[in-house]
Design a protein around this motif. Structure first.
Motif, PDB file in Angstrom:
ATOM      1  N   VAL A  82      -1.668   5.937   2.291  1.00 44.04           N
ATOM      2  CA  VAL A  82      -2.770   5.079   2.738  1.00 44.04           C
ATOM      3  C   VAL A  82      -2.406   4.409   4.065  1.00 44.04           C
ATOM      4  CG1 VAL A  82      -4.187   3.076   2.172  1.00 44.04           C
ATOM      5  CG2 VAL A  82      -3.606   4.722   0.393  1.00 44.04           C
ATOM      6  N   PRO A  85       0.830  -1.203   0.000  1.00 41.32           N
ATOM      7  CA  PRO A  85       0.000   0.000   0.000  1.00 41.32           C
ATOM      8  C   PRO A  85       0.864   1.252   0.000  1.00 41.32           C
ATOM      9  CG  PRO A  85      -0.188  -1.176   2.097  1.00 41.32           C
ATOM     10  CD  PRO A  85       0.655  -2.008   1.196  1.00 41.32           C
ATOM     11  N   TRP A 109      -7.643  -1.080   0.063  1.00 44.33           N
ATOM     12  CA  TRP A 109      -6.706   0.045   0.014  1.00 44.33           C
ATOM     13  C   TRP A 109      -5.594  -0.158   1.028  1.00 44.33           C
ATOM     14  CZ3 TRP A 109     -10.882   4.333   0.841  1.00 44.33           C
ATOM     15  CH2 TRP A 109     -11.720   4.398  -0.269  1.00 44.33           C
ATOM     16  N   GLU A 110      -5.982  -0.550   2.233  1.00 43.36           N
ATOM     17  CA  GLU A 110      -5.007  -0.656   3.318  1.00 43.36           C
ATOM     18  C   GLU A 110      -4.073  -1.848   3.170  1.00 43.36           C
ATOM     19  OE1 GLU A 110      -7.335  -0.495   6.901  1.00 43.36           O
ATOM     20  OE2 GLU A 110      -7.797   1.634   6.632  1.00 43.36           O
ATOM     21  N   THR A 111      -4.447  -2.836   2.372  1.00 39.02           N
ATOM     22  CA  THR A 111      -3.565  -3.980   2.137  1.00 39.02           C
ATOM     23  C   THR A 111      -2.803  -3.864   0.823  1.00 39.02           C
ATOM     24  OG1 THR A 111      -5.363  -5.228   1.118  1.00 39.02           O
ATOM     25  CG2 THR A 111      -4.980  -5.584   3.480  1.00 39.02           C
ATOM     26  N   GLY A 112      -3.130  -2.864   0.005  1.00 36.18           N
ATOM     27  CA  GLY A 112      -2.411  -2.654  -1.246  1.00 36.18           C
ATOM     28  C   GLY A 112      -3.011  -3.367  -2.437  1.00 36.18           C
ATOM     29  N   THR A 157      -6.119   0.860  -5.159  1.00 36.94           N
ATOM     30  CA  THR A 157      -5.849   2.233  -4.760  1.00 36.94           C
ATOM     31  C   THR A 157      -7.151   3.020  -4.859  1.00 36.94           C
ATOM     32  OG1 THR A 157      -5.197   2.794  -7.005  1.00 36.94           O
ATOM     33  CG2 THR A 157      -3.442   2.216  -5.484  1.00 36.94           C
TER      34      THR A 157
END
Length: 149
Positions: free
Chosen positions: A8, A4, A39-42, A45
């Motif tokens: 973020v 991420p 989003w938080e784990t990548g 986006t």
């Protein structure tokens, strides 16, 4: 899947400091819980509108501040999107996220602006091999069904 973005990660840390859960964000913004997790784990986006809503749910807002001097940021081996300048002899491969030689490592593609494929020859080779394996497996699957009938 990539790591991420550090912005973020900072927002996720801020969300946790405020004691907000994904459910709380969903309740105030209607952004899906899975979107925030992705989003938080990548895995994904956020688009600009969703990011703005996410920020506002935490009492923050997006602003643009001019830099004193341009900053060239490289995090480990990862080159941030949009912050990279590649010289005339190199190109960025969108498949493996590597900068490679234009002449040796990319196939020509006249339909593109620079005349080169967006994927290096290594990624194209991997894609072709994976397609061949899937076709072979599908062919073997049909052969078994026909033999059983």
């Amino acid at each position: 899947m990539s790591a991420p973005h550090e912005v973020v990660l900072e927002l996720a840390r801020r969300r946790e400091e405020l004691g907000l859960t994904h459910d709380d964000i969903h309740a105030s913004t209607r952004i899906a819980r899975s979107s925030v997790r992705n989003w938080e784990t990548g895995r994904r986006t956020p688009n600009l509108g969703a990011l703005d809503a996410y920020l506002r749910a935490m009492g923050l807002r997006l602003t643009v501040v001019p830099l004193e001097q341009p900053v060239d940021v490289v995090v480990g081996e990862q080159i941030p999107f949009g912050e990279m300048w590649v010289c005339k002899t190199e190109k960025f491969c969108t498949g493996c996220d590597q900068v490679r030689s234009r002449e040796r490592d990319f196939h020509s593609d006249r339909s593109r602006g620079d005349g080169l494929s967006p994927y290096c020859r290594y990624c194209v080779s991997d894609q072709r091999q994976a397609r061949r394996q899937r076709a072979e497996q599908a062919g073997q699957g049909r052969g078994r069904r026909e033999a059983a009938a």
